[in-house]
Design an enzyme around this catalytic site. Structure first.
Site, PDB file in Angstrom:
ATOM      1  N   THR A  41      11.530  13.366 -18.457  1.00 53.03           N
ATOM      2  CA  THR A  41      10.617  14.445 -18.589  1.00 53.03           C
ATOM      3  C   THR A  41       9.931  14.715 -17.456  1.00 53.03           C
ATOM      4  O   THR A  41       9.790  15.815 -16.973  1.00 53.03           O
ATOM      5  CB  THR A  41       9.858  14.451 -19.801  1.00 53.03           C
ATOM      6  OG1 THR A  41      10.601  14.238 -21.043  1.00 53.03           O
ATOM      7  CG2 THR A  41       8.956  15.494 -20.052  1.00 53.03           C
ATOM      8  N   ASP A  83      10.713  13.901 -14.351  1.00 55.50           N
ATOM      9  CA  ASP A  83      11.614  14.407 -13.314  1.00 55.50           C
ATOM     10  C   ASP A  83      11.830  15.706 -13.527  1.00 55.50           C
ATOM     11  O   ASP A  83      11.857  16.627 -12.473  1.00 55.50           O
ATOM     12  CB  ASP A  83      13.059  13.885 -13.382  1.00 55.50           C
ATOM     13  CG  ASP A  83      12.890  12.296 -12.851  1.00 55.50           C
ATOM     14  OD1 ASP A  83      11.911  12.033 -12.295  1.00 55.50           O
ATOM     15  OD2 ASP A  83      13.720  11.611 -13.297  1.00 55.50           O
ATOM     16  N   SER A  93     -10.870  -8.593  10.386  1.00 58.61           N
ATOM     17  CA  SER A  93     -10.266  -9.675   9.440  1.00 58.61           C
ATOM     18  C   SER A  93     -11.367 -10.654   9.013  1.00 58.61           C
ATOM     19  O   SER A  93     -12.652 -10.309   9.090  1.00 58.61           O
ATOM     20  CB  SER A  93      -9.558 -10.491  10.404  1.00 58.61           C
ATOM     21  OG  SER A  93     -10.393 -10.980  11.437  1.00 58.61           O
ATOM     22  N   LYS A 133      -4.756 -12.513  -1.889  1.00 58.90           N
ATOM     23  CA  LYS A 133      -4.754 -12.093  -0.704  1.00 58.90           C
ATOM     24  C   LYS A 133      -3.165 -11.546  -0.329  1.00 58.90           C
ATOM     25  O   LYS A 133      -2.345 -12.237  -0.328  1.00 58.90           O
ATOM     26  CB  LYS A 133      -4.781 -13.161   0.154  1.00 58.90           C
ATOM     27  CG  LYS A 133      -5.139 -12.753   1.557  1.00 58.90           C
ATOM     28  CD  LYS A 133      -5.290 -13.901   2.536  1.00 58.90           C
ATOM     29  CE  LYS A 133      -5.395 -13.414   4.145  1.00 58.90           C
ATOM     30  NZ  LYS A 133      -4.016 -12.946   4.595  1.00 58.90           N
ATOM     31  N   ARG A 180      -4.143  -0.476  10.172  1.00 54.38           N
ATOM     32  CA  ARG A 180      -5.253  -1.072  10.553  1.00 54.38           C
ATOM     33  C   ARG A 180      -5.153  -1.205  12.034  1.00 54.38           C
ATOM     34  O   ARG A 180      -6.318  -1.095  12.806  1.00 54.38           O
ATOM     35  CB  ARG A 180      -5.196  -2.663  10.033  1.00 54.38           C
ATOM     36  CG  ARG A 180      -6.219  -3.320  10.484  1.00 54.38           C
ATOM     37  CD  ARG A 180      -6.437  -4.770   9.857  1.00 54.38           C
ATOM     38  NE  ARG A 180      -7.433  -5.650  10.482  1.00 54.38           N
ATOM     39  CZ  ARG A 180      -7.403  -6.424  11.500  1.00 54.38           C
ATOM     40  NH1 ARG A 180      -6.194  -6.732  12.131  1.00 54.38           N
ATOM     41  NH2 ARG A 180      -8.568  -7.152  12.024  1.00 54.38           N
ATOM     42  N   GLU A 199      -3.535  -2.122   0.483  1.00 53.10           N
ATOM     43  CA  GLU A 199      -2.701  -3.030   1.030  1.00 53.10           C
ATOM     44  C   GLU A 199      -1.124  -2.314   0.647  1.00 53.10           C
ATOM     45  O   GLU A 199      -0.923  -2.210  -0.464  1.00 53.10           O
ATOM     46  CB  GLU A 199      -2.627  -4.474   0.555  1.00 53.10           C
ATOM     47  CG  GLU A 199      -1.836  -5.280   1.264  1.00 53.10           C
ATOM     48  CD  GLU A 199      -2.306  -6.175   2.622  1.00 53.10           C
ATOM     49  OE1 GLU A 199      -1.620  -6.847   3.329  1.00 53.10           O
ATOM     50  OE2 GLU A 199      -3.339  -5.614   2.915  1.00 53.10           O
ATOM     51  N   CYS A 218      35.214  -5.076  -3.700  1.00 49.99           N
ATOM     52  CA  CYS A 218      34.388  -4.767  -2.618  1.00 49.99           C
ATOM     53  C   CYS A 218      33.452  -4.055  -2.839  1.00 49.99           C
ATOM     54  O   CYS A 218      33.302  -2.869  -3.481  1.00 49.99           O
ATOM     55  CB  CYS A 218      35.243  -4.549  -1.490  1.00 49.99           C
ATOM     56  SG  CYS A 218      34.084  -4.351  -0.152  1.00 49.99           S
TER      57      CYS A 218
END
Length: 698
Positions: free
Chosen positions: A63, A65, A109, A140, A161, A197, A431
């Site tokens: 829906t 989509d 940082s 982190k 950054r 992030e 394959c």
């Protein structure tokens, strides 16, 4: 207000149980189209928030989509494109380069350590300077940190950054990431700059690496490298095809700041910004240390990589008092995890198809430290070894590096919880590249597709053009893949049918690069016999064996006739035993290979080899060649050295006596020669050295 409000359901029909059948575009007045676009944009944004932020979608994927497709069709038909439309997530036009942009505020940082005493020292300093505090503890993330700037609720820019003061403007790429809202929801600040992030989920990373390996491409070392390589693509449509996500974790600047970090994070989901579910608030540093230990235990169960936890002072006023150094904010500390060492789970197995069709299973690992190197894949060698070691997806294994270079699975440490104790990975029957049958040959397995398999075709062409083949500059892995994908190369022989217009029509090819490649190909119509034999990619026939065959038989026709009719005669050649002779025979006996060789011979006439074995004047000396020699090929120079008792190898080491550098030498070999204190000779000096030994060079 967000569409999640009850009154919004009545105003927007595309929120709950939306229709997916629409009036024909051609019958829609422009005014009605504009109204529908506004409603669809608002609804799609809300569905994105529900999916990415709340993890609670209220409509089915199909829906969604349908709504998305209708919105894009309306924008295209009525020229209603907008920078903050959800349809921008499919990618835009490629850009030439990124613009460097200064951050709203420095993205510094934070201090870090893996020792608990350093964490306690951080707490002591904080409490000395600002008194009692609460801490917010967060994972982190091991991804790419970025600044996202919203003005009046619209995404204005996204910036990497960089050096902390300025970074690359990657807004077009960021718009393609589903968890990056183009517009904020709810009661948001007029101006908001947040830090997030960008990362690639672990399962998506493994799936992406599997696809790369099966396409013959080099996989990424770890999710962070995959993320960094993706976010800096110049083509946003490439980024849109890769599985990136974002967690938001800090306010850099806003027109309306909260009093605490915890309150900011609580507001993020209201605005459509995704926050990690493992954030906790503690009032004691020992609880923060305990949080890190719990996250370390849970690390392998998470769907994303983390390499520690971050401990932040919650109160904004206290943060301001603590200030910052030139390098890092003083209100936060990262308590790092120890690196994973040697033992790690197998997330998946990919199947790599080599130039000769050999099937090599490759274990895709949760990234692990092995001898100071991060490893995310390891060879499983062949089906027989997999069965011997009883290796399966989900097992925890010990990884080693052969000769400190190639990682391999040494042993199973623990079977996966859902695996039968005696179960092991089985190769597919077909394959993954061309769907041809995979057949076993003793401990090995091979794809039977031959040059009809794109993986084998690409590698055959790459090898034909490589240093060990005809040394065609400009035909590396990337360019060969591009030419194969464009349908310009369906065989090695097709190289000789390339036209300038074929090349210049492709992205990244200009008149000069096209002319250079065509000149290289033109110069390869009469290659030295040894080079041609090596370039064919006959199993176990590299440059050294090819030179011995050329010296023994003199012409290509003689080599082929011996291989087809008297393979036992090949065993008389130095460096050729029974196994190699059988491989040469099998290569020429293959109808597919014979046809491919005949097609190449329509364009190529290998030179006769007139060199015969000389004396032992160069015995004990090892030569390496780089660049183009003026009056003879590198292969002819190597033949001469070996004919007189010397050795010619492909790389410089401490055992190398001379590096012979022609025109346009490889910088790596020159650097290695300097590091190993190996003398470097130009072509004239090489000739003089041979002349001193009574050797004439043609």
């Amino acid at each position: 207000m967000s569409l999640a409000d009850e009154n919004a359901d009545e105003e927007n029909p595309y929120l709950r149980e939306p229709p997916t059948e629409f009036d024909p575009i051609e019958k829609l007045p422009e005014k009605r189209a504009r109204e529908q676009v506004a409603l669809l944009r608002e609804a799609v944004r809300e569905h994105d928030r529900r999916y990415y932020v709340e993890n609670d979608p209220i409509i089915a994927d199909r829906t969604y989509d349908a709504l998305f497709a209708r919105l894009r069709e309306l924008e295209d038909t009525f020229d209603l494109a907008s920078p903050d439309s959800p349809t921008r997530s499919v990618g835009g036009e490629p850009i030439e380069e990124f613009e460097t942009v200064e951050h709203v505020t420095p993205m510094l940082s934070i201090d870090q350590s893996g020792e608990p005493e350093d964490v306690r020292d951080f707490d002591d300093r904080v409490r000395r300077e600002v008194g009692e505090v609460e801490y917010v503890c967060e994972p982190k993330f091991d991804g790419v940190s970025m600044e996202f700037v919203y003005e009046d609720g619209s995404l204005e820019r996204a910036v990497t950054r960089g050096d902390g003061r300025e970074g690359d403007d990657v807004t077009a790429n960021a718009r393609t990431i589903g968890s990056v809202p183009q517009r904020l929801h709810g009661d948001y600040p007029e101006f908001l700059a947040v830090r997030g992030e960008v990362y690639m989920p672990k399962d998506a990373f493994q799936a992406h690496n599997r696809e790369r390996i099966e396409r013959g491409e080099e996989p990424f070392a770890n999710p962070r490298n995959a993320t960094a390589g993706t976010i800096r693509q110049l083509d946003p449509s490439v980024v849109a095809d890769r599985p990136l996500e974002v967690f938001y974790f800090d306010v850099l600047e806003a027109s309306d700041l909260e009093d605490s970090h915890r309150e900011e994070l609580e507001r993020f989901p209201e605005w459509g910004l995704r926050v990690n579910e493992h954030v906790e608030t503690v009032d004691d540093i020992e609880d923060a240390i305990d949080y890190r230990d719990r996250m370390l235990e849970a690390r392998d169960e998470l769907g994303y990589e983390i390499d520690g936890t971050v401990i932040k002072v919650d109160d904004r006023k206290a943060r301001d008092e603590l200030g910052r150094t030139a390098r890092h904010d003083r209100y936060a500390f990262a308590y790092k995890f120890p690196p994973r060492a040697e033992v790690t789970p197998i997330a998946d197995v990919a199947v790599q198809i080599g130039r000769t069709g050999r099937v090599t299973p490759v274990a895709l690992l949760e990234p692990v430290d092995v001898g100071g190197v991060t490893v995310s894949r390891a060879s499983l060698h062949n089906p027989e070894e997999i069965a011997e070691k009883n290796v399966a997806v989900g097992d925890t294994v010990r990884v080693q590096r052969a000769g400190d270079v190639i990682p391999y699975v040494e042993e199973v440490v623990e079977k996966g919880a859902e695996n039968d104790p005696e179960s092991h990975y089985e190769l597919p029957d077909h394959c993954p590249v061309c769907d041809s049958a995979i057949e076993r040959d003793g401990p090995m397995a091979f794809c039977t597709g031959g040059l009809a398999c794109d993986a084998q075709l690409r590698r055959s062409i790459e090898y034909y053009a490589s240093d060990d083949g005809l040394d065609l500059e400009g035909l590396g892995e990337r360019s060969v893949r591009q030419l194969v994908d464009a349908g310009l190369l369906e065989s090695v022989a097709d190289l000789y049918e390339l036209e300038r217009e074929d090349l210049t029509a492709l992205e990244g090819w200009g008149e000069k690069s096209a002319a250079n490649l065509l000149a290289e190909i033109e110069a390869s119509h009469e290659p030295p016999l040894a080079d041609f034999l090596s370039a064919l990619g006959i199993p176990h026939v590299g440059p050294t064996t090819a030179r011995e065959l050329a010296r023994e038989f003199g012409t290509f026709e003689a080599v082929r006739e011996a291989a087809e009719d008297e393979p036992e005669s090949l065993e008389d050649v130095d460096d050729v035993g029974g196994t190699v002779a059988e491989q040469i025979h099998d290569f020429f006996a293959s109808e597919a290979n014979a046809a491919a060789v005949d097609d190449v011979l329509e364009h190529v006439s290998p030179k006769e080899s007139a060199l015969e074995s000389g004396g032992d004047e160069l015995e004990g000396l090892t030569f390496v060649f780089t660049g183009s020699l003026e009056e003879l090929t590198r292969s002819e120079a190597q033949e001469t050295v070996e004919a007189h008792g010397g050795s010619a190898t492909g790389s410089v080491s401490g055992n190398t006596d001379y590096l012979v550098a022609g025109e346009s030498p490889g910088q790596t070999k020159l650097d290695d020669a300097e590091a190993e204190d190996v003398p470097v000779l130009d072509e004239d000096e090489f000739r003089e050295l041979l002349a001193e030994q009574g050797i004439e060079l043609g």
